[in-house]
Design a protein around this motif. Structure first.
Motif, PDB file in Angstrom:
ATOM      1  N   ASP A  73       0.827  -1.200   0.000  1.00 16.48           N
ATOM      2  CA  ASP A  73       0.000   0.000   0.000  1.00 16.48           C
ATOM      3  C   ASP A  73       0.866   1.257   0.000  1.00 16.48           C
ATOM      4  O   ASP A  73       0.699   2.149  -0.834  1.00 16.48           O
ATOM      5  CB  ASP A  73      -0.916  -0.007   1.222  1.00 16.48           C
ATOM      6  N   CYS A  74       1.798   1.333   0.936  1.00 20.41           N
ATOM      7  CA  CYS A  74       2.593   2.546   1.116  1.00 20.41           C
ATOM      8  C   CYS A  74       3.465   2.863  -0.092  1.00 20.41           C
ATOM      9  O   CYS A  74       3.702   4.036  -0.408  1.00 20.41           O
ATOM     10  CB  CYS A  74       3.458   2.422   2.359  1.00 20.41           C
ATOM     11  N   LEU A 309       8.320   4.387   7.150  1.00 18.72           N
ATOM     12  CA  LEU A 309       7.501   3.838   6.070  1.00 18.72           C
ATOM     13  C   LEU A 309       6.059   4.299   6.214  1.00 18.72           C
ATOM     14  O   LEU A 309       5.400   4.645   5.226  1.00 18.72           O
ATOM     15  CB  LEU A 309       7.566   2.307   6.082  1.00 18.72           C
ATOM     16  N   GLY A 310       5.553   4.337   7.435  1.00 23.02           N
ATOM     17  CA  GLY A 310       4.177   4.729   7.690  1.00 23.02           C
ATOM     18  C   GLY A 310       3.884   6.181   7.396  1.00 23.02           C
ATOM     19  O   GLY A 310       2.706   6.594   7.392  1.00 23.02           O
ATOM     20  N   ARG A 311       4.915   6.973   7.138  1.00 25.18           N
ATOM     21  CA  ARG A 311       4.730   8.390   6.796  1.00 25.18           C
ATOM     22  C   ARG A 311       4.721   8.626   5.293  1.00 25.18           C
ATOM     23  O   ARG A 311       4.431   9.736   4.839  1.00 25.18           O
ATOM     24  CB  ARG A 311       5.856   9.226   7.411  1.00 25.18           C
ATOM     25  N   VAL A 312       5.033   7.600   4.516  1.00 26.81           N
ATOM     26  CA  VAL A 312       5.186   7.780   3.066  1.00 26.81           C
ATOM     27  C   VAL A 312       3.853   8.149   2.420  1.00 26.81           C
ATOM     28  O   VAL A 312       2.862   7.416   2.525  1.00 26.81           O
ATOM     29  CB  VAL A 312       5.755   6.500   2.424  1.00 26.81           C
ATOM     30  N   GLY A 313       3.830   9.267   1.753  1.00 29.73           N
ATOM     31  CA  GLY A 313       2.678   9.674   0.956  1.00 29.73           C
ATOM     32  C   GLY A 313       1.367   9.786   1.690  1.00 29.73           C
ATOM     33  O   GLY A 313       0.301   9.643   1.080  1.00 29.73           O
ATOM     34  N   VAL A 314       1.409  10.048   3.011  1.00 31.72           N
ATOM     35  CA  VAL A 314       0.152  10.087   3.762  1.00 31.72           C
ATOM     36  C   VAL A 314      -0.696  11.282   3.336  1.00 31.72           C
ATOM     37  O   VAL A 314      -0.186  12.330   2.941  1.00 31.72           O
ATOM     38  CB  VAL A 314       0.395  10.123   5.285  1.00 31.72           C
ATOM     39  N   LYS A 315      -2.006  11.085   3.403  1.00 33.39           N
ATOM     40  CA  LYS A 315      -2.957  12.149   3.122  1.00 33.39           C
ATOM     41  C   LYS A 315      -3.599  12.588   4.438  1.00 33.39           C
ATOM     42  O   LYS A 315      -4.154  11.762   5.160  1.00 33.39           O
ATOM     43  CB  LYS A 315      -4.071  11.674   2.178  1.00 33.39           C
ATOM     44  N   THR A 316      -3.514  13.877   4.737  1.00 29.49           N
ATOM     45  CA  THR A 316      -4.157  14.401   5.945  1.00 29.49           C
ATOM     46  C   THR A 316      -5.060  15.584   5.631  1.00 29.49           C
ATOM     47  O   THR A 316      -5.787  16.049   6.499  1.00 29.49           O
ATOM     48  CB  THR A 316      -3.099  14.836   6.984  1.00 29.49           C
TER      49      THR A 316
END
Length: 331
Positions: A73-74, A309-316
Motif C-alpha cells: 500500500d505505502c 515507512l508509515g509516513r510515506v505519501g500520507v494524506k491528511t
C-alpha cells in the motif's frame, strides 16, 4: 569468544538520519499523532488488536499477509489504503495489478473485519480510516509474534485513487540487487539501512515456488545459496510442481518475528535474490552480520524504519482523502 561484528556503517546511519528528516518534512507526515483518536475513539487500538488476535488464531497466514499489504500500500500511492479498493467497470485497481495478485486475502480480511469492529462502537463510527487500521494491524501482527511493539502515528486519510497502472515500477521484484533496492527505497525517502531493516519482514510469511525457481535449477543453483537449503527447496518445488505452491520464507522460525532472517542470510538461506544479496554484497553485509548477532539493535532499527515507512505519501488534507465507510469502496 567470537569477535563482535561491525556495527552499521556511518554512511548508512547518516543516510538513515537524512531520510528521517525528509520524511518529517513530507506534506501530511507532520500531522500524524500517536493519540490522534484520543477524543473520538479512545479504544481503537484495543479493538483492532482484538480482531488481529482472532484472525491469527484462525490462520497463521494473517501475519505475513498483513505486513505485506501495508508495504504494498505505502509504496504505490502512499499509506492510504488504496490497495484495498476493488476494481470497477471503469478502472482496474491496484490490487488487480499482476504484482499484487499474490497478496493473500487474509490481509485484506483483517483490515475489513477490524474496520467493522471499530465502526460497531457508536462513538467510533466513521471516525477511523482504513489506512490507520492497516497501520495498527501491521504493528499488532508483528508484536503478537514476538517482534517489537511500537507506537503508531495516526491521522491518515484514505486515498481517493487506486489504479493498476500506478503500480508499475513501484514494488521490488525478488530478483532485485542492492543498487536497485536502494534506489527504489530512496524514491520513498527511505535509506539503505531502512531497506535492510524492512526486508526482515521476510522472517514471516510465505512465497510461491515461482518466485525463486530460477535460483534452484539443478544445473545452475545460485552459488550464494546454501547447498543443503537448495536441495530442500528443490524437493519441495520440483520441476513441474504447481508454481503456486508456497513455502515459508524463514525455514527456522517461520511464525516468529525475529532477527533469524539475518542469521539465515549469513548461512546462505535467503529465499529470494533480493534477500541473499544483502549479505553477498560487501556494502550491506556488515549491517546484516551486526543484526544477526544483536536482536535489540535490529528491533530498534526496524521500529525506526517502519515508522518512517508509515509516513510515506500520507494524506491528511480533506482535499486528498476521507474516511471510507467501506474499506473496499469509495464513499
Amino acid at each position: 569468544m567470537a569477535r563482535p561484528s561491525p556495527s552499521p556503517s556511518p554512511s548508512l546511519l547518516v543516510l538513515s538520519a537524512i531520510a528521517a528528516a525528509v520524511c518529517l518534512a513530507q506534506p501530511g507526515a507532520a500531522a500524524l499523532k500517536v493519540d490522534y483518536y484520543a477524543s473520538t475513539c479512545p479504544n481503537v487500538e484495543a479493538i483492532v488488536r482484538g480482531v488481529v488476535q482472532q484472525k491469527m488464531q484462525a490462520t497463521i497466514r494473517t501475519i505475513g499477509s498483513t505486513i505485506r499489504l501495508f508495504f504494498h500500500d505505502c509504496f504505490v500511492e502512499g499509506c492510504d489504503a488504496s490497495v484495498i479498493l476493488v476494481s470497477t467497470g471503469n478502472s482496474t485497481a491496484e490490487k488487480d495489478h499482476p504484482n499484487n495478485l499474490s497478496l493473500a486475502g487474509d490481509g485484506f480480511d483483517t483490515v475489513i473485519k477490524a474496520k467493522a469492529a471499530v465502526d460497531a462502537v457508536p462513538a467510533c463510527t466513521n471516525q477511523v480510516s482504513c489506512a490507520d487500521i492497516l497501520a495498527l494491524a501491521t504493528r499488532d501482527v508483528i508484536a503478537l509474534t514476538g517482534g517489537p511493539s511500537y507506537t503508531v502515528e495516526l491521522g491518515r486519510l484514505d486515498g481517493l485513487v487506486s489504479l493498476s497502472t500506478n503500480v508499475d515500477g513501484k514494488l521490488p521484484p525478488p530478483s532485485f540487487d542492492l543498487d536497485q533496492l536502494t534506489t527504489l527505497f530512496a524514491a520513498n525517502n527511505l535509506s539503505q539501512a531502512d531497506m535492510i531493516a524492512l526486508s526482515a519482514a521476510h522472517t514471516v510469511g510465505l512465497a510461491h515456488c515461482s518466485t525463486f525457481a530460477d535460483r534452484i535449477q539443478p544445473a545452475s543453483v545460485d552459488p550464494t545459496m546454501n547447498a543443503t537449503y537448495a536441495s530442500d527447496l528443490q524437493a519441495a518445488c520440483p520441476a513441474g510442481v504447481d508454481p503456486n505452491v508456497a513455502l515459508e520464507l524463514d525455514p527456522i522460525t517461520p511464525q516468529g518475528f525475529d532477527n533469524q532472517y539475518f542469521v539465515n542470510l549469513v548461512n546462505g538461506r535467503g529465499l529470494f535474490t533480493s534477500d541473499q544479496v544483502l549479505y553477498s554484497d560487501a556494502r550491506s553485509q556488515p549491517t546484516v552480520v551486526a543484526w544477526a548477532q544483536n536482536a535489540t539493535d535490529f528491533e530498534q532499527a526496524f521500529v525506526d524504519a517502519i515508522t518512517r515507512l508509515g509516513r510515506v505519501g500520507v494524506k491528511t488534507d480533506p482535499s486528498q482523502g476521507n474516511i471510507r465507510r467501506d474499506c473496499a469502496f469509495l464513499n
